[in-house]
Design a protein around this motif. Structure first.
Motif, PDB file in Angstrom:
ATOM      1  N   CYS A 113      15.896   6.623   4.701  1.00 13.40           N
ATOM      2  CA  CYS A 113      15.655   7.859   4.511  1.00 13.40           C
ATOM      3  C   CYS A 113      16.320   8.238   6.439  1.00 13.40           C
ATOM      4  O   CYS A 113      16.905  10.264   5.678  1.00 13.40           O
ATOM      5  N   ASP A 114      15.884   7.754   7.243  1.00 15.32           N
ATOM      6  CA  ASP A 114      15.911   7.957   8.806  1.00 15.32           C
ATOM      7  C   ASP A 114      14.975   8.941   8.462  1.00 15.32           C
ATOM      8  O   ASP A 114      15.264  10.429   9.461  1.00 15.32           O
ATOM      9  N   ALA A 115      14.315   9.468   7.682  1.00 10.19           N
ATOM     10  CA  ALA A 115      13.199  10.266   8.561  1.00 10.19           C
ATOM     11  C   ALA A 115      12.677  10.131   9.034  1.00 10.19           C
ATOM     12  O   ALA A 115      10.588  10.799   9.581  1.00 10.19           O
ATOM     13  N   ASP A 152       7.141   3.533  13.911  1.00 11.11           N
ATOM     14  CA  ASP A 152       5.200   4.389  13.183  1.00 11.11           C
ATOM     15  C   ASP A 152       5.297   3.165  11.824  1.00 11.11           C
ATOM     16  O   ASP A 152       4.028   2.830  11.664  1.00 11.11           O
ATOM     17  N   LEU A 153       5.941   1.496  12.317  1.00 13.94           N
ATOM     18  CA  LEU A 153       5.335   0.072  11.565  1.00 13.94           C
ATOM     19  C   LEU A 153       3.834   0.059  12.001  1.00 13.94           C
ATOM     20  O   LEU A 153       3.352  -1.280  11.895  1.00 13.94           O
ATOM     21  N   SER A 195       0.881  -0.863  -0.181  1.00 12.92           N
ATOM     22  CA  SER A 195       0.316   0.251   0.285  1.00 12.92           C
ATOM     23  C   SER A 195       0.283   1.768   0.020  1.00 12.92           C
ATOM     24  O   SER A 195       2.310   1.037   0.483  1.00 12.92           O
ATOM     25  N   ALA A 196       0.233   2.151  -0.465  1.00  9.58           N
ATOM     26  CA  ALA A 196       1.429   3.119  -0.293  1.00  9.58           C
ATOM     27  C   ALA A 196       1.588   4.104   0.127  1.00  9.58           C
ATOM     28  O   ALA A 196       2.488   4.504   0.626  1.00  9.58           O
ATOM     29  N   ASP A 197       1.070   4.510   1.785  1.00 13.19           N
ATOM     30  CA  ASP A 197       0.985   4.827   3.073  1.00 13.19           C
ATOM     31  C   ASP A 197       1.940   4.162   3.140  1.00 13.19           C
ATOM     32  O   ASP A 197       2.815   4.668   4.149  1.00 13.19           O
ATOM     33  N   LEU A 198       2.271   2.302   3.728  1.00  9.60           N
ATOM     34  CA  LEU A 198       3.220   1.590   4.435  1.00  9.60           C
ATOM     35  C   LEU A 198       4.116   1.805   2.810  1.00  9.60           C
ATOM     36  O   LEU A 198       5.496   1.890   3.455  1.00  9.60           O
ATOM     37  N   HIS A 199       4.710   1.894   2.433  1.00 10.20           N
ATOM     38  CA  HIS A 199       5.531   2.357   0.974  1.00 10.20           C
ATOM     39  C   HIS A 199       6.361   3.861   1.512  1.00 10.20           C
ATOM     40  O   HIS A 199       7.363   3.444   1.529  1.00 10.20           O
ATOM     41  N   ILE A 200       5.443   4.598   1.919  1.00  7.31           N
ATOM     42  CA  ILE A 200       5.878   5.899   2.471  1.00  7.31           C
ATOM     43  C   ILE A 200       6.329   6.211   3.270  1.00  7.31           C
ATOM     44  O   ILE A 200       8.046   6.109   3.869  1.00  7.31           O
ATOM     45  N   ILE A 201       6.326   4.951   4.385  1.00  7.84           N
ATOM     46  CA  ILE A 201       6.537   4.517   5.944  1.00  7.84           C
ATOM     47  C   ILE A 201       8.055   4.116   5.552  1.00  7.84           C
ATOM     48  O   ILE A 201       8.883   4.162   6.013  1.00  7.84           O
TER      49      ILE A 201
END
Length: 705
Positions: free
Chosen positions: A95-97, A102-103, A83-89
């Motif tokens: 990227c250490d951001a 959060d998972l 899913s897109a939101d999991l991909h972003i997380i």
């Protein structure tokens, strides 16, 4: 990117191909790098204590948390559509951001997909709360019961005194661990003119001819009613409340029987637990202690040789193979022996016991397993342990091989010198000298106290689970129930491996949940393939609503059967007897689908007689089995040797091959050589012989013409 496209568009076809290859390699390397970073982040997420605590708060114990994580990791690493939101997380974390914590929302959502019970965890926890078993029996809690514990070793008269009270009561129930014990009390009661019914899983025998229920009942403990009121109840062998498989039945009887007096018989090791259990019900326990009625002596010497056997000796083995071996060695010495082991039908055990006990029968030696520990009255002078190591099943269902416990040693040893038998004193020893010191040590140790009572999920509890988890299999429902169940220190959940084995075996057959549960509680040995296959066929035909008739059962078991010719056939007959038991057991739960119980019981009695013939000739069966095995091994060896010889020496001379295969001896070869030389000198096998043969054939041809 713009630079790449300017270069790409301005290049020749060959240049473009080179650029495409470089780009693919670069992207592949980047993907490998990102996959490694994601995997590192996931493993870090898994190891965090805060995440594990959050999982536990949401119903994920250590086992479920681990299974959910494995599935979640596989989903992320192998799925083509994260899913897109999991991909972003995931991108932010790499990227250490972002932080691995959060998972958790995504992990929990995935866990609920594979473990649907997480959405109704509170309800399921209430259903599987096993901390107050006394509250399951409101009828028993409504009366004030008197608990009397008859404590003592084997042959101390503890059960006798409880049975006397049972016989003198207006109504009563006896609950024992074995069909043999229930049958013994049934006979004693009716002989004392106290009408008593017999109730076991496979049989109902009424004392009254009109099938009216008698005031007294002798039953196997699983069959006792917790709704019927009695004046007196007797619970025998109470120490079995700790049994990993059957302990739940003793717990149910102790907490649930509606009797004014409960007489509990067994080892003193169970007094403390019974007292604590009764404290939770508000009932006091009166303890009556008994001493052994006849002396029991541990000898200072081992038997060492079967030549030293005496009348009244019983050799105790812990495996069938040892039974076969010892009984054959005894009969090789010209002695007769009776044989008793657990898988024999009750009727055969009684006949073997009768043969051994009969003073006029030449059979004076008994070879048995620990099946003699309860349920049989035997005139034994001396118990001889062939070994003091026994395979057992622990509470987790795992097989262990260990020394016999003090409780087991005392139970078996106590069969020697039984009160009222022809032997007024019992003796105990071992077959091997090395075991004797250890046996003495085992017998001298105190019996370990019984610490906890067994529990088992009921059909009603599983049905409530199924209401919340309609798509779960019965095996999964049981797993979830056990994982969520809460028990206090006085109880444990019994081993459910046999139940799950049967649940998995018949899962593909369409049955309603209650019927499926009943089939899974059927008493059978899962190590017997023939019996398990039969249960599967029973369930399949049951699901089609086709009654299992007597004719069907006869075809399946190939009845009638002949007496066994070897041990393998005897073992099969025992399995067929278990199949008949299974049919009878199911016939009392599904009478319309298993309608021919009377006919099956008749042929089971005939089968019992056939098995008795086999057991009486057991040494002959052993010899037949060993000769068959030896013959088979010899044939296999010769065949293998012949193949090896042909492989290795196939190109040798014919004489060499015949010698190797045993078809020709050196003496025969020398004689053939001598004859050849004589014939060669006479010219019979020389060149002239060929001409003679040719001329002879020509003459024959002329004659034909």
């Amino acid at each position: 990117v713009c630079s790449f496209w300017r270069t790409y568009l301005g290049s020749s076809e060959e240049g473009r191909n080179s650029l495409r290859g470089d780009t693919v390699n670069l992207i592949t390397q980047k993907c490998y790098f990102l996959a490694g970073e994601v995997l590192k982040s996931l493993n870090k997420f898994y190891k965090r204590k805060e995440i594990q605590r959050l999982g536990a708060d949401n119903g994920l114990d250590a086992r479920l948390f681990h299974q959910a994580f494995i599935s979640f990791r596989k989903y992320i690493m192998e799925s083509s559509s994260v899913s897109a939101d999991l991909h972003i997380i995931l991108n932010d974390i790499c990227c250490d951001a972002g932080h691995v914590d959060d998972l958790f929302p995504f992990f929990l959502r995935h866990a609920k997909q594979i473990f649907p019970m997480l959405d109704c965890m509170d309800d399921l926890r209430k259903i599987s709360d096993l901390r107050l078993p006394p509250n399951w029996y409101p009828e028993a809690r409504a009366i004030q019961r008197k608990i009397i514990f008859h404590a003592g070793p084997t042959n101390s008269g503890k059960t006798y005194h409880a049975i006397q009270r049972f016989l003198s009561a207006k109504s009563g129930i006896y609950c024992g661990p074995l069909k043999l014990l229930a049958h013994e009390i049934f006979q004693k009661s009716n002989h004392a003119n106290v009408p008593c019914d017999l109730v076991t899983g496979e049989e109902r025998v009424y004392a009254n001819e009109d099938a009216r229920q008698a005031t007294h009942i002798a039953c196997t403990i699983e069959m006792c009613s917790t709704n019927t009121p009695y004046e007196v109840a007797v619970i025998d062998e109470i120490q079995m409340i700790r049994d990993p498989a059957r302990g739940w039945a003793w717990t149910r009887a102790l907490l649930g029987l509606c009797a004014e007096e409960i007489h509990v018989c067994g080892e003193a090791a169970a007094i403390e637990l019974v007292t604590e259990l009764m404290y939770t019900t508000g009932e006091e326990v009166e303890v009556r202690n008994y001493e052994r009625l006849t002396p029991l002596t541990v000898l200072d010497y081992a038997l060492e040789s079967l030549d030293n056997l005496r009348p009244g000796d019983c050799i105790v083995c812990f495996s069938k193979n040892d039974i076969y071996s010892v009984s054959r060695q005894i009969e090789a010495r010209g002695l007769e022996c009776a044989v008793i082991y657990g898988s024999l039908p009750p009727g055969t055990k009684l006949e073997q016991a009768k043969k051994f006990n009969d003073p006029d029968d030449p059979c004076k030696i008994l070879v048995a397993t620990d099946a003699i520990g309860m349920g049989l009255n035997l005139c034994i002078k001396r118990i001889i342990f062939n070994s003091i190591i026994k395979p057992t099943i622990n509470e987790k269902g795992e097989k262990e091989i260990d020394l016999i416990t003090t409780s087991q040693a005392l139970q078996i040893s106590g069969r020697a010198g039984r009160y009222g038998s022809s032997f007024k004193q019992g003796e105990v020893t071992t077959m091997h000298r090395d075991d004797l010191a250890q046996l003495k040590e085992i017998l001298s140790e105190p019996v370990r106290p019984v610490k906890a009572a067994g529990l088992h999920p009921t059909a009603e509890q599983i049905e409530m689970f199924a209401y919340h988890l309609p798509d779960a299999t019965l095996s999964n429902l049981i797993d979830i129930f056990v994982s969520l169940s809460q028990v206090d220190g006085l109880y444990f959940v019994c081993n459910i491996d046999d139940f799950k084995f049967l649940a998995d075996m018949i899962q593909h057959i369409p049955l309603n949940l209650r019927s499926r549960y009943v089939f899974c509680t059927a008493p059978l040995n899962r190590k017997e393939p023939f019996v398990c296959t039969t249960l599967l066929k029973f369930a399949r035909q049951f699901s089609r609503n086709e009654p299992l008739t007597f004719d069907w059962l006869c075809r399946h078991t190939k009845w009638p059967l002949a007496p066994p010719k070897n041990i393998k056939e005897l073992v099969h007959l025992e399995a067929v007897h278990d199949v008949f038991d299974l049919y009878l057991w199911l016939s009392y739960r599904f009478m319309d689908m298993f309608p021919d119980a009377v006919l099956v019981r008749d042929i089971q009695k005939k089968l019992d007689d056939i098995i008795q013939i086999g057991v009486c000739n057991i040494t002959r069966l052993i010899r037949a089995s060993q000769s068959t095995a030896a013959s088979g091994s010899l044939k296999a060896y010769r065949s293998a040797a012949r193949r090896e010889d042909l492989k290795t020496h196939g190109r040798g001379s014919l004489a060499d091959r015949l010698l190797r295969e045993g078809l020709l001896t050196q003496e025969m070869l020398r004689q053939l050589e001598s004859e050849w030389q004589v014939q060669h000198r006479n010219g019979r096998y020389g060149p002239s012989s060929k001409r003679d043969d040719q001329n002879s054939s020509k003459e024959t041809g002329k004659k034909k013409k």
